[in-house]
Enzyme design. Structure first.
Site, PDB file in Angstrom:
ATOM      1  N   ARG A   1       0.916  -1.259  -0.014  1.00 12.75           N
ATOM      2  CA  ARG A   1      -0.106  -0.049  -0.258  1.00 12.75           C
ATOM      3  C   ARG A   1       0.842   1.393  -0.077  1.00 12.75           C
ATOM      4  O   ARG A   1       0.464   2.283  -0.712  1.00 12.75           O
ATOM      5  CB  ARG A   1      -0.826   0.105   1.190  1.00 12.75           C
ATOM      6  CG  ARG A   1      -2.169  -0.912   1.046  1.00 12.75           C
ATOM      7  CD  ARG A   1      -3.004  -0.711   2.313  1.00 12.75           C
ATOM      8  NE  ARG A   1      -2.458  -0.701   3.528  1.00 12.75           N
ATOM      9  CZ  ARG A   1      -2.178  -1.650   4.360  1.00 12.75           C
ATOM     10  NH1 ARG A   1      -2.677  -3.048   3.942  1.00 12.75           N
ATOM     11  NH2 ARG A   1      -1.365  -1.340   5.465  1.00 12.75           N
TER      12      ARG A   1
ATOM     13  N   SER B   1      11.339   2.010   5.535  1.00  8.12           N
ATOM     14  CA  SER B   1      10.875   0.768   6.077  1.00  8.12           C
ATOM     15  C   SER B   1      11.255   0.495   7.321  1.00  8.12           C
ATOM     16  O   SER B   1      10.702   1.017   8.389  1.00  8.12           O
ATOM     17  CB  SER B   1      11.021  -0.354   5.092  1.00  8.12           C
ATOM     18  OG  SER B   1      12.243  -0.678   5.150  1.00  8.12           O
ATOM     19  N   ARG B   2      12.170  -0.097   7.469  1.00  6.98           N
ATOM     20  CA  ARG B   2      12.632  -0.556   8.941  1.00  6.98           C
ATOM     21  C   ARG B   2      14.517  -0.389   8.712  1.00  6.98           C
ATOM     22  O   ARG B   2      14.799  -0.835   7.796  1.00  6.98           O
ATOM     23  CB  ARG B   2      12.469  -1.755   9.617  1.00  6.98           C
ATOM     24  CG  ARG B   2      10.985  -1.874  10.144  1.00  6.98           C
ATOM     25  CD  ARG B   2      10.788  -1.167  11.123  1.00  6.98           C
ATOM     26  NE  ARG B   2       9.436  -1.215  11.935  1.00  6.98           N
ATOM     27  CZ  ARG B   2       8.387  -0.236  11.724  1.00  6.98           C
ATOM     28  NH1 ARG B   2       8.755   0.749  10.518  1.00  6.98           N
ATOM     29  NH2 ARG B   2       7.535  -0.499  12.170  1.00  6.98           N
TER      30      ARG B   2
ATOM     31  N   ASP C   1      14.606   7.423   7.108  1.00  3.63           N
ATOM     32  CA  ASP C   1      13.977   7.713   8.116  1.00  3.63           C
ATOM     33  C   ASP C   1      14.077   6.754   9.259  1.00  3.63           C
ATOM     34  O   ASP C   1      13.711   6.915  10.403  1.00  3.63           O
ATOM     35  CB  ASP C   1      12.399   7.676   7.596  1.00  3.63           C
ATOM     36  CG  ASP C   1      11.482   8.227   8.833  1.00  3.63           C
ATOM     37  OD1 ASP C   1      11.628   8.946   9.456  1.00  3.63           O
ATOM     38  OD2 ASP C   1      10.488   7.561   8.830  1.00  3.63           O
TER      39      ASP C   1
ATOM     40  N   GLU D   1      17.487   3.500  16.914  1.00  4.62           N
ATOM     41  CA  GLU D   1      16.741   4.889  16.610  1.00  4.62           C
ATOM     42  C   GLU D   1      16.565   5.661  18.118  1.00  4.62           C
ATOM     43  O   GLU D   1      16.360   4.941  19.066  1.00  4.62           O
ATOM     44  CB  GLU D   1      15.536   4.794  16.058  1.00  4.62           C
ATOM     45  CG  GLU D   1      15.620   4.192  14.762  1.00  4.62           C
ATOM     46  CD  GLU D   1      14.155   3.657  14.032  1.00  4.62           C
ATOM     47  OE1 GLU D   1      13.335   3.622  14.888  1.00  4.62           O
ATOM     48  OE2 GLU D   1      14.233   3.254  12.871  1.00  4.62           O
TER      49      GLU D   1
ATOM     50  N   HIS E   1      12.813   8.447  12.447  1.00  4.35           N
ATOM     51  CA  HIS E   1      11.833   7.648  12.344  1.00  4.35           C
ATOM     52  C   HIS E   1      10.616   8.460  12.670  1.00  4.35           C
ATOM     53  O   HIS E   1       9.896   8.069  13.487  1.00  4.35           O
ATOM     54  CB  HIS E   1      11.691   6.272  13.208  1.00  4.35           C
ATOM     55  CG  HIS E   1      10.598   5.195  12.732  1.00  4.35           C
ATOM     56  ND1 HIS E   1      10.946   4.106  13.039  1.00  4.35           N
ATOM     57  CD2 HIS E   1       9.675   5.260  12.102  1.00  4.35           C
ATOM     58  CE1 HIS E   1       9.923   3.450  12.519  1.00  4.35           C
ATOM     59  NE2 HIS E   1       9.134   4.209  11.885  1.00  4.35           N
TER      60      HIS E   1
ATOM     61  N   GLY F   1       7.925   8.718   9.875  1.00  3.81           N
ATOM     62  CA  GLY F   1       7.230   8.832   8.881  1.00  3.81           C
ATOM     63  C   GLY F   1       5.819   8.846   8.902  1.00  3.81           C
ATOM     64  O   GLY F   1       4.977   9.674   8.245  1.00  3.81           O
TER      65      GLY F   1
HETATM   66  O1  GLV Z   1       6.833   2.990  11.316  1.00  4.44           O
HETATM   67  C1  GLV Z   1       5.690   3.140  11.080  1.00  4.44           C
HETATM   68  C2  GLV Z   1       4.722   2.233  11.000  1.00  4.44           C
HETATM   69  O2  GLV Z   1       4.915   0.907  11.206  1.00  4.44           O
HETATM   70  O3  GLV Z   1       3.499   2.315  10.936  1.00  4.44           O
END
Ligand code: GLV
Length: 356
Positions: A190, A272-273, A297, A302, A321, A323
């Site tokens: 998505r 992402s991670r 990000d 972190e 992080h 996002g």
């Molecule tokens: O990092 C953000 C999430 O997992 O939605």
């Protein structure tokens, strides 16, 4: 007469006292009411991530902050029915689960649940939920923001404006166009697809690699070309954006070998991670100019510790992080968390239960 009486009988003083008494009673009543609400553990107060969203939770629950819980564990242990988590600030481990016998759900803010051991949590009869869909736009926006900021040297230019007596605009203020450039998206779920829609609006060429191919009409709508092999995407892209979930299959998916396949003029963007990218390999690739730049990000840990080599490159952007951090997204996220927690407390199906 009223004035005289009021004055001679000190009525305002009594009124004030009565007012205070009423207020005390109201507080007492409020306290009694809130104590009847189910208790949840949430990061509110000193350690809060979203203090302004506490009222949304407090409509239905009594919040015990992580801090209070840490100090008086035994007072709340058999009252807490749900735990609200944002990221890994609270470790939901065996010890915590054993100490919360009434716990029904761990409700996670955000979509990624890689910081939760779902089988362990489920083994205590506790459910896990997340907030899918809610985060898609905000996360895609941060991906675009990072790409544009890196391509156009926005951070360096801002730094120059603030400190131009001491700071040089490094090398050149010339950035690169994103329009006409090729964006390779790794992970077309998505969020990846939302990135593609945005990039299409920027006249970018889009390649993507995903476990499964998207429908033809979805590809056509954003002009995206499927690369069955990730290598092909890495070799052809000017910007590579990583948008996969963290799993054993994607752990350090981008390492030395993958970075070596990228163009020397390309930029790696990770939304992402952190653990999807091998950070040591990235530092090495940047030092040896294997790729041009990186915009992240997410990292591990972190935030990155001061002095981490990634923070020494002017061509690297590192965010802590953020996002999903918009007021609008966070508000909906908290509402969804509350809905899931309420369902758990009432013994109903969780609308966003994460199953393994
Ligand atoms: O990092 C953000 C999430 O997992 O939605």
């Amino acid at each position: 007469m009223a004035m005289m009486l009021a004055s001679s009988r000190k009525i305002p003083c009594f009124a004030q006292r009565i007012g205070r008494f009423a207020q005390r009673n109201r507080c007492g009543l409020k306290h009694a009411q809130t104590m009847e609400k189910p208790c949840v553990l949430a990061p509110i107060g000193q350690e809060a991530i979203y203090p302004c969203f506490a009222p949304c939770i407090e409509k239905h629950f009594t919040i015990v902050s992580y801090e209070t819980f840490a100090q008086k564990r035994e007072d709340f242990a058999d009252k807490i029915q749900a735990v609200f988590v944002w990221g890994g600030a609270l470790k939901v481990d065996r010890g915590l689960l054993q100490s919360l016998p009434k716990l029904k759900a761990v409700v996670n803010g955000g979509v990624g649940v890689d910081h939760l051991d779902i089988s362990l949590i489920n083994s205590f009869g506790v459910k896990v939920s997340n907030t899918p869909h809610v985060v898609d736009n905000a996360t895609a926006d941060i991906g675009m923001g990072l790409m544009l900021a890196s391509a156009r040297k926005i951070i360096q230019a801002d730094n120059f404006s603030r400190h131009y007596e001491s700071a040089d605009m490094p090398e050149s203020s010339m950035g690169n166009d994103v329009s006409g450039a090729t964006l390779g998206i790794i992970g077309m779920g998505r969020i990846g697809y939302k990135v593609a829609r945005r990039a299409y609006g920027f006249d970018m060429k889009i390649l993507y690699h995903n476990r499964s191919r998207r429908k033809e009409e979805e590809e056509r709508a954003v002009g995206a070309v499927y690369c069955e092999k990730m290598e092909e995407l890495l070799q052809k892209s000017d910007f590579v954006m990583v948008v996969v979930n963290l799993s054993p299959q994607t752990h350090k998916l981008i390492g030395a070998k993958e970075l070596a396949m990228m163009k020397s003029s390309s930029t790696l963007i990770n939304i992402s991670r952190g653990l999807v990218v091998d950070q040591d390999a990235l530092v090495d690739a940047l030092q040896r100019k294997v790729i041009k730049a990186a915009a992240l990000d997410v990292t591990y840990p972190e935030p990155l510790p001061r002095g981490h080599p990634l923070l020494s490159f002017p061509n690297v952007i590192v965010l802590p992080h953020i996002g999903t951090h918009t007021v609008e997204t966070s508000q909906i996220m908290v509402e969804r968390m509350v809905t899931n927690a309420l369902a758990a407390v009432n013994g109903e199906q969780l609308p966003n239960e994460v199953k393994i």
